[in-house]
Scaffold this active site. Structure first.
Site, short mmCIF file in Angstrom:
data_model
loop_
_atom_site.label_atom_id
_atom_site.label_comp_id
_atom_site.label_asym_id
_atom_site.label_seq_id
_atom_site.Cartn_x
_atom_site.Cartn_y
_atom_site.Cartn_z
N CYS A 32 -9.82 -1.05 -1.65
CA CYS A 32 -9.76 -2.69 -0.84
C CYS A 32 -10.97 -3.51 -0.95
O CYS A 32 -10.90 -4.65 -1.40
CB CYS A 32 -9.41 -2.27 0.52
N GLY B 90 -3.97 -0.58 4.61
CA GLY B 90 -3.29 -1.10 3.12
C GLY B 90 -2.48 -2.29 2.61
O GLY B 90 -3.10 -2.97 3.01
N SER B 91 -1.26 -3.31 2.69
CA SER B 91 -1.12 -3.76 1.81
C SER B 91 -1.13 -5.27 2.64
O SER B 91 -0.78 -5.07 4.27
CB SER B 91 -0.14 -3.94 0.85
N GLU C 111 1.52 -7.41 2.93
CA GLU C 111 2.32 -7.48 2.50
C GLU C 111 2.90 -6.85 3.95
O GLU C 111 3.74 -6.81 5.10
CB GLU C 111 3.44 -7.27 1.45
N GLU D 272 -4.48 -9.31 -6.30
CA GLU D 272 -5.57 -7.88 -6.43
C GLU D 272 -4.83 -6.94 -6.93
O GLU D 272 -3.44 -6.48 -6.92
CB GLU D 272 -5.01 -7.22 -4.61
P1 ADP Z 1 -0.08 0.54 -1.01
O1 ADP Z 1 0.50 -0.83 -1.46
O2 ADP Z 1 -1.27 0.47 -1.16
O3 ADP Z 1 0.70 1.93 -0.61
P2 ADP Z 1 1.34 -0.49 1.64
O4 ADP Z 1 1.17 -1.06 2.73
O5 ADP Z 1 2.86 -0.39 1.14
O6 ADP Z 1 0.17 0.12 0.31
O7 ADP Z 1 1.24 1.63 2.17
C1 ADP Z 1 -0.19 1.66 3.19
C2 ADP Z 1 0.45 2.58 4.19
O8 ADP Z 1 2.16 2.02 4.47
C3 ADP Z 1 1.77 3.54 3.77
O9 ADP Z 1 1.68 4.79 4.88
C4 ADP Z 1 3.21 3.08 3.87
O10 ADP Z 1 3.64 4.78 4.39
C5 ADP Z 1 3.01 2.33 4.98
N1 ADP Z 1 3.71 1.04 5.42
C6 ADP Z 1 5.03 -0.02 4.25
N2 ADP Z 1 5.62 -0.33 4.73
C7 ADP Z 1 5.48 0.32 6.40
C8 ADP Z 1 6.27 -0.34 7.44
N3 ADP Z 1 7.17 -1.36 7.00
N4 ADP Z 1 6.07 -0.47 8.57
C9 ADP Z 1 4.43 1.18 8.61
N5 ADP Z 1 3.87 1.22 7.47
C10 ADP Z 1 4.25 0.38 6.42
#
Ligand code: ADP
Length: 492
Positions: free
Chosen positions: A298, A242-243, A245, A395
């Site tokens: 990505c 994922g991201s 952040e 990105e």
């Molecule tokens: P995107 O911006 O591509 O949606 P995210 O990083 O927000 O990327 O999301 C990728 C995955 O991580 C999703 O399944 C999302 O629900 C999960 N996610 C988002 N925030 C958290 C967190 N604080 N802890 C664990 N998982 C998270």
């Protein structure tokens, strides 16, 4: 005699699974809550899905823990584990049409991409790791003294797996494949945008003979269900895609328990075209490199570096191809580009398009919404982009290409590497020595030479720098799911 028939538009798939899958049972969320999953092509609600939170994650971890600590999965003959995984792949293959339609409905990707790209790759990945199940072994090590020393490779335990929405089925295979082969058990949270195919795969896993509790799926949101997976003491390892952040939040939250972490994060990958390249092939590579999966990759080749000698003519080709790209209904087999996954992504991308214009780049084609329903965006090319502009640094995760001009090799390498990301890169040249030199000097986990987006289950993938750590796919992809135990026996 076979006659060629035009591909037909698939029927709308049935939605069978919308509940949580815990310990082999389909259950509602303990809170009773559900959330809507949306069709990004129409903005209509497809289904209500059970919304897991910490209480449900706790139940899922309990099931996974029991399956790991007492159940058959880590204890059975490894070859039998492999056989069950092969069976899972066969069951997925038998439903490929239905699964491709479900993926297109929930994610918005063209159904033909899901059918010929995502799902075959997922099958390959599952089968590749099924083949590894009985080939995971340690070493005998000659140490000083009269000892017999050997290592064992043991499963790390319960794996918490949090995945994104861009390649839902492929992401499941990348995560389940090595974890299952190693003998781990799993608590997975699919992305809130795309829970449906992951749930369907859980049903198929059960049908294939994966014992109850080995795979648990808890759909829900990141800060609730996702965070609960990261913080739960019963989880030994977290694999996240994922991201950046979110990865930072996860790393902080996992610190208390020193959880094992692997991250596959973002990128701003350079795709570099030298004047001596096969320009027809390079233009296709630039096109696919940015637009594959609506730009929601990505590893997207989002910074196209073009040597100044060919810049004008090459950009013309890229623009021309962008204009011809067919954007529309993901269920139409002729569609090349569907909608972005949701409104948040759509707004973010449109914001970057505005910022590119504001900062003085030239929008050579695209830049606008397509239609007034669904999250469709025109394939967009910016020229006259400067390295310091946001569209060259951040990105975008959408169909937006930034074209940059270069003239000198050392300058090129410095600029290509001047990013906190390091996931992938492409280089196009007929000069073999130069190709290898650039491949060596780029700080990225994958370098494609005279190709782009060539993935294989056997080839490791992952990031340098802030694009992540650990590798997925290939033999290296097993490492995060294994502990090495050293056994030393006195022979005195
Ligand atoms: P995107 O911006 O591509 O949606 P995210 O990083 O927000 O990327 O999301 C990728 C995955 O991580 C999703 O399944 C999302 O629900 C999960 N996610 C988002 N925030 C958290 C967190 N604080 N802890 C664990 N998982 C998270």
């Amino acid at each position: 005699m076979a006659t060629a028939t035009a591909p037909v538009k698939p029927a709308r798939p049935q939605i069978h699974q919308t509940q949580l899958f815990i310990g082999g049972q389909w259950v509602p969320a303990m809170s009773g809550k559900t959330f809507d999953t949306i069709n990004p092509a129409t903005e209509e609600v497809i289904a209500q899905v059970a919304e897991g939170d910490a209480a449900d994650v706790d139940a899922a971890v309990h099931a996974a823990r029991q399956a790991f600590d007492e159940g058959p999965w880590p204890r059975m003959d490894a070859r039998e584990r492999g056989r069950i995984m092969f069976r899972l792949a066969d069951l997925i293959e038998a439903e490929i049409g239905e699964l491709a339609a479900l993926e297109a409905l929930d994610n918005g990707k063209p159904v033909s991409d899901a059918r010929t790209g995502d799902i075959p790759f997922a099958l390959d990945t599952l089968r590749y790791y099924a083949g590894w199940a009985d080939k995971i072994h340690g070493q005998t090590i000659p140490i000083n003294g009269n000892y017999f020393c050997y290592t064992r490779r043991e499963p790390v335990g319960v794996a918490g797996q949090v995945i994104p929405w861009n390649f839902p089925i492929s992401m499941v295979s990348w995560k389940w494949g090595p974890a299952l082969a190693a003998g781990c058990t799993i608590v997975m949270k699919p992305a809130e945008q795309t829970p449906l195919t992951c749930l369907r795969l859980a049903r198929l896993a059960q049908k294939a003979g994966v014992p109850d509790g080995v795979i648990n799926v808890v759909p829900g949101f990141g800060p609730t269900a996702g965070a609960a997976i990261v913080k739960h003491p019963g989880i030994d390892k977290v694999a996240f895609t994922g991201s950046g952040e979110t990865a930072q939040i996860i790393m902080r939250q996992a610190a208390d328990q020193l959880k094992r972490l692997t991250f596959e994060l973002g990128g701003k990958s350079p795709n570099i075209v030298f004047a001596d390249a096969d320009l027809d092939a390079a233009a296709v590579g630039a096109h696919v490199g940015i637009y594959l999966n609506q730009g929601q990759c990505c590893c997207a080749g989002s910074r196209l570096f073009v040597e100044d000698k060919i810049h004008g003519q090459f950009v013309e080709r890229v623009v021309e191809m962008s204009r011809k790209r067919k954007v529309g209904d993901p269920f139409d087999p002729a569609t090349e580009q569907g909608p972005q996954v949701d409104k948040a992504q759509f707004d973010k991308i449109m914001g970057y398009i505005e910022s590119g214009k504001r900062e003085g780049a030239t929008c050579a084609t695209g830049g606008k919404r397509v239609g007034d329903r669904g999250f469709f965006i025109e394939p967009t090319v910016f020229t006259n982009v400067k390295d310091e502009m946001a569209i060259a640094r951040e990105e975008i995760f959408g169909p937006v290409l930034s074209v940059l001009k270069f003239s000198d090799m050392d300058e090129l390498i410095r600029r290509a590497n001047a990013t906190n990301f390091g996931l992938a890169a492409g280089v196009w040249t007929r000069d073999v020595a130069r190709a290898h030199e650039v491949a060596k000097r780029l700080r990225a986990g994958t370098v494609w030479v005279n190709c782009y987006d060539v993935f294989d289950a056997a080839a490791p993938f992952g990031g340098f720098k802030q694009s992540g750590f650990g590798r997925e796919l290939g033999e290296r992809g097993l490492d995060p799911y294994l502990e090495t135990k050293t056994v030393t026996v006195s022979l005195k």
